[in-house]
Design an enzyme around this catalytic site. Structure first.
Site, PDB file in Angstrom:
ATOM      1  N   LYS A   1     -14.486   0.512  15.184  1.00  0.00           N
ATOM      2  CA  LYS A   1     -13.170  -0.081  15.380  1.00  0.00           C
ATOM      3  C   LYS A   1     -12.746   0.008  16.837  1.00  0.00           C
ATOM      4  O   LYS A   1     -12.172  -0.933  17.396  1.00  0.00           O
ATOM      5  CB  LYS A   1     -12.152   0.632  14.485  1.00  0.00           C
TER       6      LYS A   1
ATOM      7  N   ASN B   1       0.847  -1.193   0.000  1.00  0.00           N
ATOM      8  CA  ASN B   1       0.000   0.000   0.000  1.00  0.00           C
ATOM      9  C   ASN B   1       0.885   1.246   0.000  1.00  0.00           C
ATOM     10  O   ASN B   1       2.106   1.146  -0.066  1.00  0.00           O
ATOM     11  CB  ASN B   1      -0.958  -0.003   1.194  1.00  0.00           C
TER      12      ASN B   1
ATOM     13  N   LYS C   1       9.160 -16.991 -10.954  1.00  0.00           N
ATOM     14  CA  LYS C   1       8.427 -15.862 -11.524  1.00  0.00           C
ATOM     15  C   LYS C   1       7.261 -16.344 -12.385  1.00  0.00           C
ATOM     16  O   LYS C   1       7.423 -17.222 -13.239  1.00  0.00           O
ATOM     17  CB  LYS C   1       9.372 -15.006 -12.371  1.00  0.00           C
TER      18      LYS C   1
ATOM     19  N   ASP D   1      -4.623  -6.514   4.783  1.00  0.00           N
ATOM     20  CA  ASP D   1      -5.723  -7.340   5.285  1.00  0.00           C
ATOM     21  C   ASP D   1      -5.741  -8.714   4.622  1.00  0.00           C
ATOM     22  O   ASP D   1      -6.279  -9.674   5.179  1.00  0.00           O
ATOM     23  CB  ASP D   1      -7.058  -6.640   5.046  1.00  0.00           C
TER      24      ASP D   1
END
Length: 405
Positions: free
Chosen positions: A337, A210, A289, A279
């Site tokens: 949360k 990310n 590969k 996640d």
């Protein structure tokens, strides 16, 4: 906490100058030593004599007026301050400071100040929202300047909107908090901080990740070490220099971050989970590969361990702080949360908001607590957000100690 502090107030031209006079008076009554720099325009609204009487100090107006031959006035003044505040701050002064201009007593002094500088804007709502002004504010925030957001209401020009100088009592409250943070002590406490992204391997050349850079977590670790804590920083792959005095544990995957967090959990007094952990990860990791083929490719993903949830289930006396990077329904998601993860605090932000996303040097966060209270912070550098968060953590630790007595 204000008693004896040296506070420099730069007053620029606007109808809100009268609030700067009230601010000066209240600070002096609280025991602060206050010195004033008054712009030429500000002096047309309120005279230097008024500020001299309120501050009980000489008022500075002219860069070339050197009354003491032993010092250079604007440098001496810059060195003197524990905190500098521009209130009210016009669009003009914000633009000058953002571009390094120094053509009067205020700008020459503020460019030489090494203490924190706070900017309290006051102007017409459309001026405040102009792209040039917003860009200058963003630039100053990146420099480390803190902004005291203007409030909404009836403006002198007749408009109703955002642009009113914040009330003196609120500014004084912020100053109290600031000097309380400066005396923050976490000596003897062990704080575990997670930071940065994780990488989930697909094959020897590809991975999932990310946009997290780790800047927020590293800022927290650095400030906690400065406050005397023993800090263990569990870091995903980032391009940052390790903070001084901090033990760094380098990890790559969510599994490695989970294992490190669990390993150091029992010795921690505080855990701050600022990392952006994946996640999901590929269910199958290829040894060789993957070669491209005709048509689409599907990857099967499996859940990673929910580190914050696991810590929340295991905690005994530890203080647990999580982060929530959201794109919508920020408060609703943060509150869910907080409860689901059994956290003590959740620091939430909208990453689509300018100045609050991954990679930025600034952040705009709201802190949600177990007792149902919340505090929304203005645009701040990530170091300043870290200082504020650690101040809140220190207060919670003190409350816990008092409850055990």
């Amino acid at each position: 906490m204000i008693q004896g502090k040296k506070i420099l107030i730069a007053v620029t031209g606007g109808i809100a100058v009268y609030k700067a006079a009230a601010l000066t008076s209240k600070l002096v009554q609280a025991g602060a030593e206050v010195k004033i720099i008054l712009s030429e325009s500000a002096a047309k609204f309120v005279t230097p004599l008024t500020f001299q009487a309120l501050s009980r100090n000489e008022v500075y107006t002219d860069t070339f007026e050197e009354k003491n031959p032993k010092v250079i006035a604007h440098i001496d003044l810059a060195d003197w301050a524990d905190l500098a505040i521009v209130a009210p701050a016009t669009a003009n002064i914000i633009g000058k400071l953002a571009n390094g201009l120094a053509d009067d007593m205020i700008t020459t002094t503020l460019l030489a100040v090494t203490a924190p500088v706070w900017i309290a804007p006051a102007m017409n709502v459309h001026m405040y929202e102009h792209p040039a002004v917003r860009n200058n504010i963003k630039k100053l925030a990146q420099f480390g300047y803190q902004f005291i957001e203007p409030s909404e209401g009836y403006l002198a020009c007749g408009y109703v909107g955002k642009g009113r100088l914040e009330e003196p009592d609120k500014i004084i409250e912020l100053i109290h908090t600031f000097f309380n943070e400066k005396t923050l002590e976490l000596t003897g406490k062990t704080i575990v901080v997670t930071a940065g992204p994780t990488r989930e391997k697909i094959d020897p050349v590809r991975f999932m990740t990310n946009h997290s850079t780790g800047k927020m977590g590293y800022a927290i670790a650095e400030e906690a070490a400065k406050a005397g804590a023993k800090v263990i920083l569990i870091s995903g792959p980032v391009q940052l220099t390790a903070p001084s005095g901090v033990e760094v544990i380098d990890v790559e995957s969510a599994k490695e971050m989970y294992d490190a967090a669990m390993k150091h959990f029992d010795q921690a007094d505080v855990i701050v989970k600022a990392a952006a952990v994946a996640d999901y990860r590929p269910k199958i990791v290829y040894d060789q590969k993957m070669k491209k083929k005709q048509g689409d490719l599907s990857l099967q993903l499996e859940r990673t361990n929910d580190i914050l949830f696991e810590l929340g289930q295991r905690k005994t006396t530890q203080l647990l702080v999580g982060f929530a990077a959201e794109t919508e329904h920020v408060e609703e998601n943060a509150q869910k949360k907080l409860k689901k993860k059994n956290a003590d605090m959740i620091v939430a932000n909208n990453i689509t908001q300018s100045g609050a996303g991954f990679g930025s040097d600034t952040n705009i966060v709201t802190i949600y607590k177990r007792d149902g209270t919340k505090e929304s912070l203005p645009t701040m550098s990530k170091q300043q957000v870290a200082q504020k968060l650690l101040s809140e953590i220190s207060l919670l630790l003190k409350d816990e100690r008092n409850e055990r007595r």
